[in-house]
Design an enzyme around this catalytic site. Structure first.
Site: not given
Length: 468
Positions: A113, A117, A141-142, A168, A203, A215
């Site tokens: 997350q 990504g 979406k895919k 995730h 990150r 978020h």
């Protein structure tokens, strides 16, 4: 009148001397960037800069978030000279895999997350030059990422197969889930098991933590995450919730930091480690210090063994290493975006220090990962230069062979022999084509573990560590 003229001349002389001193201090940083090479000059520059900082900031010359101790980052945020901190083997540094998109190999993207990504995942399905590109349709979406000539996918990711192993999913979940999921998606096979190439993006821990807080503040929960380990999800007592309602929207940064069960803390270490080594989410099996030490070593080991990992802070280097690792090319270059929501958050230095403490294992993992990443980049660039030099040498040998052939052939009666000095031709050719990295005068040794002495030159060194 003479006194006034003399005083004015003295003032002009002092101004000139001051400007010369400023220019000299600035030039020291360029001509002699290494402290070990010009210690006396750097002591003078440090004294001058510290005095300037004290005068301009009231005596507090410390930069926020500990950046003054980081040799990778200069005061202006640019790359400083790269000095490796860790010793890695040649196998760790040479990450080029024999990925066969037409065979049975699969790239598995471990999406942590708030590491960028989502952007990288879109690059994988929309931005790679392929014989059979992924089919992506508006509103869906895919994407469908089939191999050439087969109805089999070569990519296991959010934008190709969805969250097939859980939202995730981490290293522990993916490694136990992906093979069975792939077998269930496709026809039964009698062929040898597939090669799975795991990749991820990391990150800076402080930026990632702040981004996750923002978020969550907007209502994200990731409740659908399974956190499967050793065949089961954790119980509520093993993994308590930080909030009592439907979500944690509107929480302050202080509330976010105060929850001891917050999975945002050291998330990257936990998601890259083998959780079964510490009893999964049962924290009673060992002390917290011992538990995290085991997880950190496991995360480092898994990171080294991954086919590829990139860093959010180095988009173009990430693109370069991915392309070189998998022998694939992106259509459009990656873009470095620094204007994220997290970067707009004004966080006092004391709060930043607490975030770093809460994420101390992620901080250590990221420093390790960044060192490995930059060393891999530098070695890859050196190898690229060596290959280019070998091609030039082969071309020169071909030209010399053609020259000898022309000299040795039978002259026609109408031809007059032309005196040719082969040595002078080759010398002139080398003078024109010889790159700066071949110059003996510019050679500087790199560490022994690079084992690439033929590429250890000053130009290679400086060019490889520049921030593209």
């Amino acid at each position: 009148m003479d006194e006034k003229s003399s005083s004015s001349s003295h003032h002009r002389l002092l101004i000139v001397l001051l400007m010369v001193m400023l220019f000299g201090v600035i030039m020291v940083q360029y001509v002699c960037p290494s402290r070990s090479e010009c210690q006396a000059l750097h002591r003078l520059g440090s004294w001058f800069n510290s005095g300037k900082a004290t005068g301009s900031r009231g005596g507090d010359s410390e930069l926020p978030d500990g950046f003054q101790k980081d040799p990778y980052i200069a005061e202006d945020g640019a790359m400083a000279r790269f000095v490796p901190r860790f010793n890695f083997t040649k196998e760790d540094l040479n990450r080029v895999v024999d990925f066969n998109i037409k065979g049975d190999d699969v790239i598995v993207f471990l999406h942590i997350q708030k590491t960028g990504g989502t952007t990288f995942g879109r690059h994988l399905v929309r931005n790679i030059q392929l014989e059979r590109p992924c089919e992506c349709h508006a509103g869906q979406k895919k994407c469908t990422c089939f191999r050439p000539g087969k109805k089999e996918t070569w990519l296991f990711s959010r934008f190709s197969t969805g969250w097939s192993c859980g939202l995730h999913a981490d290293w522990t979940e993916l490694t136990s889930c992906v093979p069975s999921r792939m077998d269930s998606r496709e026809a039964p096979r009698s062929l040898p098991s597939r090669n799975y190439y795991y990749i991820t993006i990391l990150r800076d821990p402080v930026s990632r933590y702040l981004s996750e807080w923002r978020h969550v503040q907007r209502g994200a929960t990731w409740k659908a995450s399974l956190h499967v380990c050793d065949g089961r999800s954790p119980t509520l007592s093993e993994l308590p919730s930080c909030y009592s309602g439907d979500d944690w929207s509107g929480c302050s940064l202080q509330e976010f930091m105060d929850c001891p069960y917050n999975l945002a803390n050291n998330r990257q270490t936990r998601m890259l480690a083998d959780l079964s080594l510490v009893g999964c989410y049962n924290v009673s099996t060992m002390s917290e210090e011992e538990r995290w030490a085991v997880l950190l070593e496991s995360a480092k080991r898994n990171l080294r063994g991954m086919a590829f990992f990139g860093l959010t802070e180095y988009q173009r280097k990430t693109q370069y290493l991915f392309e070189r690792t998998f022998n694939l090319e992106f259509i459009a270059p990656f873009t470095q975006l620094n204007g994220t929501r997290a970067s707009s958050v004004e966080v006092p230095p004391e709060t930043q220090r607490r975030i770093r403490q809460l994420n101390r294992w992620d901080v250590e993992l990221y420093e390790y990962a960044r060192d490995l990443f930059l060393q891999r980049f530098q070695v890859a660039r050196q190898q690229e230069r060596r290959q280019a030099r070998e091609r030039r040498q082969q071309e020169r040998r071909r030209l010399r062979g053609g020259l000898r052939t022309n000299q040795g052939r039978q002259l026609k009666p109408t031809e007059t022999p032309r005196p040719t000095n082969c040595r002078s031709v080759v010398t002139e050719e080398r003078r024109r084509e010889k790159p700066a990295e071949d110059s003996v005068a510019s050679e500087v040794p790199l560490p022994d573990w690079w084992d690439l002495d033929e590429n250890s030159t000053l130009e290679d060194y400086l060019d490889n560590v520049e921030q593209w």
